[in-house]
Write an enzyme that holds these catalytic residues in place. Structure first.
Site, PDB file in Angstrom:
ATOM      1  CG  ASP A 128      19.679  11.729 103.077  1.00 23.28           C
ATOM      2  OD1 ASP A 128      20.290  12.188 102.093  1.00 23.28           O
ATOM      3  OD2 ASP A 128      20.262  11.190 104.042  1.00 23.28           O
ATOM      4  CB  SER A 167      24.163  11.995 104.743  1.00 18.00           C
ATOM      5  OG  SER A 167      23.418  12.150 103.579  1.00 18.00           O
ATOM      6  CD  GLU A 208      11.336  -8.855 104.761  1.00 20.25           C
ATOM      7  OE1 GLU A 208      10.553  -8.376 103.923  1.00 20.25           O
ATOM      8  OE2 GLU A 208      12.019  -8.142 105.528  1.00 20.25           O
ATOM      9  CD  GLU A 215      13.512  -4.887 103.267  1.00 19.79           C
ATOM     10  OE1 GLU A 215      14.533  -5.619 103.121  1.00 19.79           O
ATOM     11  OE2 GLU A 215      12.425  -5.150 102.730  1.00 19.79           O
TER      12      GLU A 215
END
Length: 500
Positions: A61, A111, A237, A287
């Site tokens: 990208d 994008s 997390e 994440e």
């Protein structure tokens, strides 16, 4: 005409004979000899015109041509070898074209339309995904009527396996183009969707988990966990952080509820422990938002897999389908580092992407797998000045005389810089008497250094120049010259037998 051709051929033969008999003074020059060898290797091309069993889209990208060049030099210099003549794995692919990345309504694209072009074969508007050029941004009803079909949806309909891997959020524009249809690329969860839900639109995370194509993805690996979890659910997390969904749904639980062998993993150890040979359907979200930059990955609290490691997992899982597969692998954070004006992290993520390309070439059969490596759009980073050979690519310009090059203001400048971005000297957006920073005592090779930019803007923008397409495998030879970006889909569809 025939006589003219014969005369021309005879003349060429005569000239060739003279050239062969003549010993050129440069005949033993190292560059001359290397180029002769390169020519010899290309004089007998053999085109692979087999039907492709597998197609792999690899998207760096924002990986402009300047990014590839700088990463090539950076990689060589890190190893202590000549960076300029170095080759990345990307450089070894035999077929290359230039891709025109403009969108239906934009001279410079984001994008969303560029990814849609590559996987669905049409150009569309900026900010929309998986819909045609008639759909205006935000028009839910028009989007429902203007959906286009991606190569991944075609593959699922024909019984092939499918997968998508990204270091960005898996609901981000590029990976989302493989499965989603939306008039707003930011509708990644229902919190963003708002009132459009009443018109029948679904958020992107919901579209992924409840994708209606075939039996759905075999493997999905990336970031973006908070788009799949409700705001009442604690992140596994990040202490004190929760999901974003307002509808109370846990889409990771919906994924695992689809079958006894549907898995959700959120760290590298869990991915490593997954029994991919069992036919498991794997959703990995490593994440809350985007995955870490490669330069920072080792410090991640939960432990993230590298892009190459995710690639190994995806290929291992998808190769179990005897009919083949279609896979997208995105190095998504090259783009984000450029937006931040941070060339170091952009180059490091480019090298991580190149390592994934190497993994793909090692794990697939070139006789049956079409591999397409490209970028969705460019960025404004440039390589400038007259630096001496071997000058640190992240350093200040030093010329062939060993002198630090100075601008008209008497201050040094770096080889890499941006046309716009947060590194502008006019950080507050106000011109006037502000002077460019003096870099004389600044370590511009520091990973956190932000390259200087001309135009002040909080986030550096995309650029509109062409990007490269590199390819190998069945029908890869069709990539030559300058092509429209949506042509990429058509080569892939033809190679795998999905052409109309």
């Amino acid at each position: 005409m025939l006589r003219t051709s014969l005369y021309a051929s005879a003349a060429l033969v005569g000239l060739a004979g003279i050239a062969a008999a003549q010993v050129l003074p440069q005949a033993q020059d190292s560059y001359f000899v290397a180029a002769e060898a390169a020519l010899a290797a290309r004089l007998s091309p053999s085109f692979n015109m087999n039907r492709a069993k597998n197609v792999i889209f690899m998207v760096g990208d924002g990986m402009s041509i300047a990014t590839v060049t700088a990463a090539r030099i950076h990689e060589g210099q890190k190893r202590g070898v000549d960076g300029e003549s170095n080759n990345l794995t990307i450089d070894t692919l035999p077929y290359v074209a230039l891709s025109k990345t403009y969108s239906h309504d934009g001279q410079v694209s984001d994008s969303a339309p560029t990814a849609t072009a590559m996987v669905s074969g049409v150009k569309t508007r900026n900010d929309v995904i998986g819909v045609n050029q008639t759909v205006a941004v935000g028009d839910c009803k028009a989007a429902l009527a203007g959906e286009v079909t991606s190569l991944f949806e075609l593959a699922e309909a024909r019984g092939l396996a499918t997968g998508v891997v990204s270091t960005a959020r898996i609901t981000h524009a590029t990976p989302a183009a493989t499965y989603a249809h939306t008039p707003v690329r930011d509708w990644e969860d229902d919190k963003e969707l708002g009132t459009a839900a009443a018109d029948g639109c679904k958020d992107i995370a919901d579209q992924l988990v409840n994708w209606t194509a075939g039996d759905g993805f075999e493997i999905v690996l990336g970031g973006g966990r908070h788009h799949f979890l409700p705001e009442t659910a604690a992140d596994p997390e990040d202490e004190g952080r929760t999901g974003r969904r307002l509808d109370g749904r846990d889409l990771t639980a919906e994924w695992t509820a689809k079958g006894n062998n549907s898995l959700f993993v959120w760290n590298a150890e869990q991915l490593k422990a997954a029994d991919l040979a069992s036919g498991a359907k794997v959703l990995g979200l490593f994440e809350r938002s985007h995955m870490e930059y490669e330069a920072d990955r080792a410090k991640d609290k939960g432990g993230e897999p590298s892009l190459a490691e995710m690639t190994v997992a995806a290929l291992t899982r998808l190769a179990q389908n005897p009919d083949g597969f279609v896979l997208m692998i995105e190095g998504g954070r090259i783009d984000h580092a450029h937006h931040a004006g941070n060339a170091y992290r952009a180059l490091e993520d480019t090298l991580a992407f190149d390592a994934a390309v190497k993994t793909v070439l090692e794990m697939t059969n070139p006789a049956e797998t079409l591999v397409i490596v490209t970028a969705d759009h460019s960025h404004t980073m440039t390589i400038n000045g007259y630096p001496v050979r071997g000058n640190p690519i992240l350093g200040k310009v030093v010329d062939v005389e060993g002198q630090v090059s100075l601008g008209a203001d008497g201050k040094p400048y770096t080889t890499l810089s941006y046309a716009n971005g947060p590194g502008s000297v006019f950080g507050d957006g106000k011109a006037g008497a502000v002077e460019r920073s003096d870099l004389s005592q600044v370590d511009t090779t520091d990973p956190d250094y932000i390259q200087q930019a001309l135009v002040p803007i909080g986030s550096e923008t995309h650029a509109g120049d062409d990007v490269a397409v590199y390819a190998t495998g069945p029908f890869a030879h069709l990539f030559h010259g300058t092509v429209e970006e949506n042509f990429i889909y058509h080569v892939a569809a033809h190679a795998i037998g999905f052409g109309r």
